[in-house]
Scaffold this motif. Sequence first.
Motif, PDB file in Angstrom:
ATOM      1  N   LEU A   7       0.833  -1.198   0.000  1.00 30.08           N
ATOM      2  CA  LEU A   7       0.000   0.000   0.000  1.00 30.08           C
ATOM      3  C   LEU A   7       0.877   1.261   0.000  1.00 30.08           C
ATOM      4  N   GLY A  31      -5.001 -10.396  -2.108  1.00 30.30           N
ATOM      5  CA  GLY A  31      -3.663  -9.866  -2.368  1.00 30.30           C
ATOM      6  C   GLY A  31      -2.991  -9.481  -1.058  1.00 30.30           C
ATOM      7  N   SER A  37      -0.737  -4.430   4.612  1.00 26.03           N
ATOM      8  CA  SER A  37      -2.078  -3.828   4.751  1.00 26.03           C
ATOM      9  C   SER A  37      -2.936  -4.646   5.714  1.00 26.03           C
ATOM     10  N   GLU A  54      -3.431 -14.992  -0.959  1.00 29.79           N
ATOM     11  CA  GLU A  54      -2.209 -14.682  -1.716  1.00 29.79           C
ATOM     12  C   GLU A  54      -1.866 -15.880  -2.606  1.00 29.79           C
ATOM     13  N   ALA A  83      -7.298 -15.922  -5.854  1.00 30.90           N
ATOM     14  CA  ALA A  83      -8.484 -15.410  -5.160  1.00 30.90           C
ATOM     15  C   ALA A  83      -9.769 -15.829  -5.879  1.00 30.90           C
ATOM     16  N   ASP A 100      -6.861  -6.007  -3.675  1.00 28.35           N
ATOM     17  CA  ASP A 100      -5.522  -5.484  -4.000  1.00 28.35           C
ATOM     18  C   ASP A 100      -4.681  -6.568  -4.677  1.00 28.35           C
TER      19      ASP A 100
HETATM   20  C1  LIG Z   1      -0.162  -5.023  -4.467  1.00 26.23           C
HETATM   21  S1  LIG Z   1       0.250  -6.564  -3.753  1.00 26.23           S
HETATM   22  C2  LIG Z   1      -0.666  -6.606  -2.256  1.00 26.23           C
HETATM   23  C3  LIG Z   1      -0.192  -5.610  -1.265  1.00 26.23           C
HETATM   24  C4  LIG Z   1      -0.813  -5.726   0.105  1.00 26.23           C
HETATM   25  N1  LIG Z   1      -2.268  -5.704   0.033  1.00 26.23           N
HETATM   26  C5  LIG Z   1      -0.321  -4.586   0.951  1.00 26.23           C
HETATM   27  O1  LIG Z   1      -0.733  -3.438   0.703  1.00 26.23           O
HETATM   28  O2  LIG Z   1       0.494  -4.813   1.847  1.00 26.23           O
HETATM   29  C6  LIG Z   1      -0.637  -7.716  -4.743  1.00 26.23           C
HETATM   30  C7  LIG Z   1      -0.461  -9.158  -4.321  1.00 26.23           C
HETATM   31  O3  LIG Z   1      -1.520  -9.908  -4.894  1.00 26.23           O
HETATM   32  C8  LIG Z   1      -1.044 -11.155  -5.291  1.00 26.23           C
HETATM   33  N2  LIG Z   1      -1.964 -11.632  -6.335  1.00 26.23           N
HETATM   34  C9  LIG Z   1      -2.035 -11.205  -7.621  1.00 26.23           C
HETATM   35  N3  LIG Z   1      -3.045 -11.804  -8.259  1.00 26.23           N
HETATM   36  C10 LIG Z   1      -3.639 -12.619  -7.364  1.00 26.23           C
HETATM   37  C11 LIG Z   1      -4.749 -13.505  -7.430  1.00 26.23           C
HETATM   38  N4  LIG Z   1      -5.429 -13.663  -8.559  1.00 26.23           N
HETATM   39  N5  LIG Z   1      -5.098 -14.190  -6.315  1.00 26.23           N
HETATM   40  C12 LIG Z   1      -4.373 -14.031  -5.166  1.00 26.23           C
HETATM   41  N6  LIG Z   1      -3.315 -13.207  -5.046  1.00 26.23           N
HETATM   42  C13 LIG Z   1      -2.950 -12.515  -6.131  1.00 26.23           C
HETATM   43  C14 LIG Z   1       0.388 -10.907  -5.757  1.00 26.23           C
HETATM   44  O4  LIG Z   1       1.152 -12.076  -5.679  1.00 26.23           O
HETATM   45  C15 LIG Z   1       0.832  -9.803  -4.784  1.00 26.23           C
HETATM   46  O5  LIG Z   1       1.516 -10.333  -3.687  1.00 26.23           O
END
Ligand SMILES: C[S@@+](CC[C@H](N)C(=O)[O-])C[C@H]1O[C@@H](n2cnc3c(N)ncnc32)[C@H](O)[C@@H]1O
Length: 185
Positions: A7, A31, A37, A54, A83, A100
């Motif tokens: 974030l 995510g 977050s 994740e 997800a 996210d």
């Molecule tokens: C922007 S980061 C998340 C940041 C976190 N929410 C934070 O702010 O600390 C996005 C994450 O989503 C995961 N991701 C991407 N597509 C996904 C999916 N379809 N299902 C689950 N996780 C996913 C990625 O591996 C990545 O670690």
Amino acid sequence: MREVPILAEAARPVFLRTVREAAPLRILELGTAIGYSALLALRESPEARIVTIERDADMAEAARSFLGRAGVLGRATVLVGEAEKLLPTLAGNFDLVFIDAAKSRYPDFWLGVQPLLAPRAVVVADNVLFRGLVEGEGSEEWPKHSYRTMVLQLREYLRLVRSAPGFRTEIFPEGDGMAVSRRDE
Ligand SMILES: C[S@@+](CC[C@H](N)C(=O)[O-])C[C@H]1O[C@@H](n2cnc3c(N)ncnc32)[C@H](O)[C@@H]1O
């Protein structure tokens, strides 16, 4: 160590305020990354529990470790997988959902979380303005190839939330843009 997207600092006040106002007991996050977050949300709502999804197993393990060191792992369930595949296996009612994960799947995520929402749920989505390319000034040009799917899907996400019956959506420009959709029926 590769860069971990978390974030944006500029978006943190909007996120924290939204969590505080929602006063959630059950939070769902799509995510996790390393759990930053998730930790913010749990700190802001001491009674809450979070389910966070994740797809990267190493990242999920890092999140468990991070949340453990922060003393909140007892209130967190970190699920590993896509997800969109895991959502149908969950049971509601979540008071707060934070989207996210993959930006090109946001419309699917919005539709996928609908059966899981509490009557007054709040759905927050990060990066909805993606570098100013999604709407407003700077978004008039057809997006370049590498961003096209993402930008078009984020436009579709905004169309969906704005037209969803029973929801009020606000878009905050801080960071990369955050959509806050409150169910008020
Ligand atoms: C922007 S980061 C998340 C940041 C976190 N929410 C934070 O702010 O600390 C996005 C994450 O989503 C995961 N991701 C991407 N597509 C996904 C999916 N379809 N299902 C689950 N996780 C996913 C990625 O591996 C990545 O670690």
